[in-house]
Design a protein around this motif. Structure first.
Motif, PDB file in Angstrom:
ATOM      1  N   ASN A   1     -39.947  69.942  -0.271  1.00  0.00           N
ATOM      2  CA  ASN A   1     -39.329  70.010  -1.596  1.00  0.00           C
ATOM      3  C   ASN A   1     -37.893  70.517  -1.510  1.00  0.00           C
ATOM      4  O   ASN A   1     -36.985  69.960  -2.139  1.00  0.00           O
TER       5      ASN A   1
ATOM      6  N   CYS B   1     -29.066  72.431 -15.822  1.00  0.00           N
ATOM      7  CA  CYS B   1     -29.643  72.401 -14.484  1.00  0.00           C
ATOM      8  C   CYS B   1     -30.599  73.557 -14.199  1.00  0.00           C
ATOM      9  O   CYS B   1     -31.378  73.493 -13.243  1.00  0.00           O
TER      10      CYS B   1
ATOM     11  N   ARG C   1     -36.220  68.190 -10.253  1.00  0.00           N
ATOM     12  CA  ARG C   1     -37.383  67.323 -10.037  1.00  0.00           C
ATOM     13  C   ARG C   1     -37.967  67.645  -8.675  1.00  0.00           C
ATOM     14  O   ARG C   1     -37.274  67.592  -7.667  1.00  0.00           O
ATOM     15  N   GLN C   2     -39.239  67.965  -8.637  1.00  0.00           N
ATOM     16  CA  GLN C   2     -39.854  68.412  -7.403  1.00  0.00           C
ATOM     17  C   GLN C   2     -40.961  67.457  -6.963  1.00  0.00           C
ATOM     18  O   GLN C   2     -41.525  66.716  -7.786  1.00  0.00           O
TER      19      GLN C   2
ATOM     20  N   ARG D   1     -30.339  65.749  -2.178  1.00  0.00           N
ATOM     21  CA  ARG D   1     -29.950  65.121  -3.441  1.00  0.00           C
ATOM     22  C   ARG D   1     -28.690  65.756  -4.015  1.00  0.00           C
ATOM     23  O   ARG D   1     -27.871  65.100  -4.630  1.00  0.00           O
TER      24      ARG D   1
END
Length: 332
Positions: A291, A68, A73-74, A298
């Protein structure tokens, strides 16, 4: 570091062995993720930030390693409008203008209690006007001393300690705020190196009244760039997201942010020092807000478990392990 050097010299093949997540080398040396994170804790405890970061990067992205770290993911970076943020359920006025109503209320109640206590003492002890004047001047001197010598540290320590003791809401909010900073930093590739959840804890660890509660990071690479006057877009994006992670976490949990004004002010100062126009600064902040909020949404389970671990005073390595164990590789 000697042990790590020996591992690096071996001819290794990476195997994922559930559920132990062990890294197996052909020379029969077995290193688990937990052991790697214990080594990270040891290097951080020694103050060797570079060695700790080197360890994390060594196992970054490897099966059974640290998948991680820096793997988030951006969203694409471009100019986002306020309407686009609203379509994503983000009201920037509730996120970027924090007012600490909880501590403000506690401070007003303390002032009222002090005034009533002063009246009670005056009635009981029958103080003369001259004695009251001397007492008032003494309090004024102490307040001035705190403001000048400790930048208000004593007052902040008292107020923060009372807040944590008598307001569960305030206590929980601080924990969630710092968990947001910690999680986002790790996901975007900045290693946390420690955290404190109260001014009293910060005083015990740092021995200074000028240090407030917060999360510290291995940021020597960032500081090197700042000192040159040129900060890369990647580095700026990372630290903008970290700066806004606390207020974003509060916004998602409570609908508005109370803490984190200093974080926003520091980001604003950084952007100004880099010569950003207001339009360019607004673009950077809006992208960072979007972002960060999407990442926190998430990974809300990881943030919740991380906050619980931080409230128990777990080590940085233990907290990183919780993030790694909670986030599925397909969700990063």
């Amino acid at each position: 570091m000697g042990t790590v050097a020996n591992y690096a010299s071996l001819s290794c093949r990476m195997q994922l062995k559930l559920p132990a997540f062990r890294i197996v080398c052909s020379s029969e040396v077995v290193v688990s993720r937990g052991q790697v994170l214990e080594l990270v804790d040891k290097e951080l405890a020694k103050g060797d930030d570079k060695a700790a970061l080197s360890l994390v990067k060594q196992w970054q992205g490897k099966p059974g390693g640290l998948r991680c770290f820096g793997a988030a993911r951006q969203v694409p970076q471009r100019l986002y409008t306020l309407d686009e943020l609203k379509l994503n359920g983000i009201q920037t006025s509730s996120l970027l203008s924090p007012v600490d109503a909880t501590l403000g209320s506690i401070e007003r109640n303390l002032q009222l209690a002090a005034a009533l206590g002063g009246l009670a003492v005056w009635n009981v002890l029958r103080l003369s006007p001259q004695q009251i004047l001397y007492f008032s001047l003494g309090l004024l001197f102490l307040w001035t001393l705190d403001s000048v010598s400790f930048n208000g540290g004593v007052g902040s320590l008292v107020l923060d300690t009372i807040g944590h003791t008598f307001s569960q809401k305030y206590h929980n909010r601080v924990i969630q705020h710092e968990a947001g900073h910690f999680l986002i930093a790790y996901l975007v590739g900045i290693l946390p190196k420690g955290y404190t959840l109260s001014s009293l804890e910060a005083l015990k660890k740092e021995g200074s009244l000028n240090v407030q509660a917060g999360t510290a990071f291995v940021d020597f690479e960032f500081l090197e760039e700042v000192n040159t006057g040129k900060v890369s877009a990647t580095t700026l994006n990372r630290f903008a997201c970290i700066a806004l992670a606390g207020v974003a976490t509060e916004y998602l949990l409570y609908g508005f942010a109370e803490g984190g004004l200093a974080d926003i002010e520091k980001l604003d100062m950084l952007l100004k020092s880099l010569g950003f126009t207001q339009k360019k600064a607004d673009s950077q902040v809006r992208w960072s807000v979007l972002n960060t909020v999407l990442l926190l949404r998430r990974h809300k389970l990881a943030r919740a478990k991380l906050a619980e671990a931080m409230s128990m005073g777990k080590s940085v390595g233990s907290c990183l392990g919780i993030i790694e164990d909670t986030i599925d590789v397909s969700e990063i």
